[in-house]
Design a protein around this motif. Structure first.
Motif, PDB file in Angstrom:
ATOM      1  N   HIS A 563       3.963  -0.879  16.600  1.00  0.00           N
ATOM      2  CA  HIS A 563       3.179  -1.648  15.638  1.00  0.00           C
ATOM      3  C   HIS A 563       1.831  -0.975  15.361  1.00  0.00           C
ATOM      4  CE1 HIS A 563       1.210  -5.058  13.694  1.00  0.00           C
ATOM      5  NE2 HIS A 563       0.229  -4.969  14.601  1.00  0.00           N
ATOM      6  N   ASP A 564       1.137  -0.582  16.424  1.00  0.00           N
ATOM      7  CA  ASP A 564      -0.185   0.028  16.250  1.00  0.00           C
ATOM      8  C   ASP A 564      -0.086   1.346  15.488  1.00  0.00           C
ATOM      9  OD1 ASP A 564      -1.363  -2.066  17.575  1.00  0.00           O
ATOM     10  OD2 ASP A 564      -1.276  -1.080  19.544  1.00  0.00           O
ATOM     11  N   MET A 567       0.623   0.668  11.782  1.00  0.00           N
ATOM     12  CA  MET A 567      -0.539   0.110  11.093  1.00  0.00           C
ATOM     13  C   MET A 567      -1.524   1.199  10.665  1.00  0.00           C
ATOM     14  SD  MET A 567      -0.332  -3.158  10.586  1.00  0.00           S
ATOM     15  CE  MET A 567      -2.028  -3.667  10.321  1.00  0.00           C
ATOM     16  N   TYR A 573       4.411  -0.596   5.776  1.00  0.00           N
ATOM     17  CA  TYR A 573       4.250  -1.544   6.887  1.00  0.00           C
ATOM     18  C   TYR A 573       2.903  -2.264   6.779  1.00  0.00           C
ATOM     19  CZ  TYR A 573       4.530  -3.326  11.677  1.00  0.00           C
ATOM     20  OH  TYR A 573       4.590  -4.149  12.781  1.00  0.00           O
ATOM     21  N   GLN A 574       1.889  -1.518   6.377  1.00  0.00           N
ATOM     22  CA  GLN A 574       0.556  -2.118   6.206  1.00  0.00           C
ATOM     23  C   GLN A 574       0.589  -3.220   5.145  1.00  0.00           C
ATOM     24  OE1 GLN A 574      -1.927   1.223   5.255  1.00  0.00           O
ATOM     25  NE2 GLN A 574      -1.710   2.167   7.286  1.00  0.00           N
ATOM     26  N   ALA A 577       2.267  -6.248   6.581  1.00  0.00           N
ATOM     27  CA  ALA A 577       1.381  -6.898   7.552  1.00  0.00           C
ATOM     28  C   ALA A 577       0.274  -7.673   6.848  1.00  0.00           C
ATOM     29  CB  ALA A 577       0.792  -5.848   8.495  1.00  0.00           C
TER      30      ALA A 577
END
Length: 588
Positions: A563-564, A567, A573-574, A577
């Motif tokens: 996840h990190d 991001m 993905y950003q 999110a």
């Protein structure tokens, strides 16, 4: 689809295939029916002899012996007819049973695209209505059609033995009705082909109306659906009326032919008796021969009209049985040593394209699901997330590249062997009619009550304990007596009952609230820590703790990592999110 000739050829092979195991029963049934008919044809001969004996003044003992013989033959023929009816019904029921089992077994081999060639409504019609028509056709054919050659030959020979002119009269009447039957049969075949297709359509529309009744009411489409239903009924009715007109016309002409034949026998017979070529009793015998021959031919015509419908049904069943499944079993199995590999399942440059599309749905996928790790897949709607799960289970086969289970290409394995190592929770939670315990035992047929309660606890299905009947609570078809979240949790519990190397959760947490979602994921970590886990999800909160997250966009991997990491590096993905964030925090 196969050509008309191939369909007919396959249909003949199909019916012979199902009759082959019962060839002795077939032979004995036909023999009994023929002997029954032959016995019946002796009655007119004895009757004529007794009439002639009475006219010639023979004693009463001769007449009594003749009457006793007629009674004995009648009893034997009646028992033969009863036995023949029982044997033909037994034969048809066994063939019908084998056909339904074969259709069901074949349908289990079909992929989604295979099944779509027929459709759910048509498969139901073929399994129930079509097989029923074939069973009726078998009974009627044995009882009404097969005895006809024996009746015609014996009856005409008997007529010739009395008088040659009467014999030729019988031949003429028989040929006329047979030609009429051939003509009507050809027309009936086309009508019944349409009739079965209209029946398919009726089933489809009716099924849509029943299952989608809430949507219909919500959009006030009752009148529209009523018109659509009426149209399908009217199409079926028109073809059915055409078929009934054929029946009516055939019956009228056949009865006319029988009556004309009897009039000719009486008229010609009277002249032949006056000329001394025949006796009075012979008229009775000839009349009965004519009635029996023409009656059996008429009854055979009625059946023959239905035979094209039965053959159409055989062709439709043959189409199902002769369709080569898209997914074919391999012949290998996994060795115990193979399960020691860290990569439980691996995609190697795998691409997939549906048969009716020109572009790939998935392209060049390469990733692994490892033992003891959770892999998550996220992406926009239509990006191909659920298709990946279906490829793992071989509901479809990759178009190029490969998928390896414990290092072996899944196409080399039997489907049973493959699915034995995978436990799956589908995107649409589905429960079967029965009880909660029955549904949980789909994952493990020998599960104890303690094991089932443990699986329910892990899946956060504690609501089962509050139900009056607990594990024995009835479940309606599809689980409609439970909420969406309850069905998902029960589906997850069912998957946990099967001890597998890979657990696939296809958007299986979407109906859960955030608290239940988090508690369930926490419980799963310790429960299946020795297996690989694949989670397909829409919510980032469901997958943010996964060791590996795969981001899909239009069937391609555009990001892979934690996840990190994503991001920081993956714009897709950003965006996902950010759309789910409240302030700076993803919803938990």
């Amino acid at each position: 689809m196969p050509t008309t000739f191939n369909r007919r050829n396959n249909a003949v092979k199909t019916i012979l295939r199902f009759m082959k195991p019962y060839k002795r029963l077939c032979f004995f049934t036909v023999l009994v029916m023929v002997l029954d008919v032959a016995g019946g044809l002796l009655i007119p001969t004895i009757t004529a002899d007794m009439i002639n004996a009475g006219v010639s003044g023979r004693n009463m003992d001769y007449l009594i012996r003749g009457g006793a013989l007629m009674l004995a033959i009648t009893l034997i023929a009646s028992l033969g007819g009863l036995l023949g009816s029982y044997l033909s019904a037994d034969l048809s029921s066994k063939i019908g049973r084998d056909m339904r089992n074969s259709i069901y077994d074949q349908s289990l081999k079909f992929s989604a695209s295979d099944f779509e060639q027929f459709g759910t409504g048509s498969m139901i019609t073929r399994t129930l209505n079509d097989v029923n028509i074939i069973q009726q056709g078998i009974v009627w054919f044995i009882q009404m059609v097969l005895p006809v050659p024996a009746v015609c030959i014996i009856g005409i020979v008997m007529a010739f033995s009395i008088d040659s002119k009467m014999g030729f009269l019988m031949i003429g009447a028989t040929i006329f009705i047979i030609l009429l039957a051939v003509f009507v049969t050809q027309k009936a075949s086309l009508i019944f082909d349409r009739l079965q297709k209209f029946l398919d359509r009726m089933n489809v529309v009716l099924r849509e109306n029943v299952t989608g009744v809430r949507v219909i009411r919500a959009f006030n489409k009752e009148n529209y659906e009523e018109k659509r239903m009426r149209k399908s009924f009217e199409d079926y009715a028109k073809s059915a009326i055409q078929a009934n007109r054929l029946f009516a016309g055939l019956e009228s002409i056949a009865l006319l032919a029988i009556n004309l034949c009897i009039v000719c026998i009486l008229w010609l017979g009277g002249n032949r008796i006056g000329s001394g070529y025949m006796e009075i009793g012979d008229i009775t015998a000839l009349t009965q021969y004519a009635i029996m021959i023409l009656f059996y031919i008429v009854m055979a015509q009625m059946v023959i009209i239905l035979i094209p419908r039965a053959m159409i049904c055989v062709q439709r069943i043959s189409d199902v049985l002769h369709l080569a499944p898209e997914i074919k079993d391999g012949f290998s199995s996994l060795d115990k040593n193979d399960s020691q590999a860290s990569d439980i399942i691996r995609f190697q440059n795998a691409s997939f394209r549906f048969a009716d599309t020109s572009e790939n749905t998935l392209s060049n996928l390469t990733f692994s699901c490892r033992k003891g790790q959770t892999t998550a897949i996220i992406g926009s709607t239509g990006s191909g997330k659920s298709t990946i799960a279906k490829l793992m289970l071989r509901f479809h086969d990759v178009s190029s590249g490969s998928i390896l289970l414990d290092g072996k290409d899944i196409r080399e394995l039997t489907q049973r062997e493959l699915r034995k190592h995978i436990s799956y929770v589908p995107q649409k939670a589905w429960l079967f009619s029965g009880t909660i315990a029955d549904n949980l035992r789909y994952g493990n047929p020998h599960a104890t009550e303690q094991e089932m309660r443990h699986a329910l606890s892990i899946s956060q299905s504690d609501f089962v304990n509050d139900l009056p009947d607990g594990l024995h609570t009835p479940v309606s078809q599809g689980g409609t007596n439970f909420s969406g979240g309850q069905k998902q949790r029960l589906s997850i519990a069912r998957a946990l009952m099967q001890k597998a190397g890979l657990y696939i959760f296809d958007d299986s947490f979407s109906a859960l609230d955030f608290k239940t979602d988090a508690a369930l994921r926490k419980a799963l970590v310790s429960e299946i820590k020795e297996a690989a886990v694949l989670i397909i999800a829409q919510r980032i909160s469901t997958i943010m703790n996964a060791e590996q997250i795969i981001v899909l966009e239009e069937g391609q991997i555009v990001g892979i990592g934690t996840h990190d990491f994503l991001m920081k590096t993956c714009s897709v993905y950003q965006d996902i999110a950010k759309s789910q964030m409240k302030g700076d925090t993803v919803h938990e």
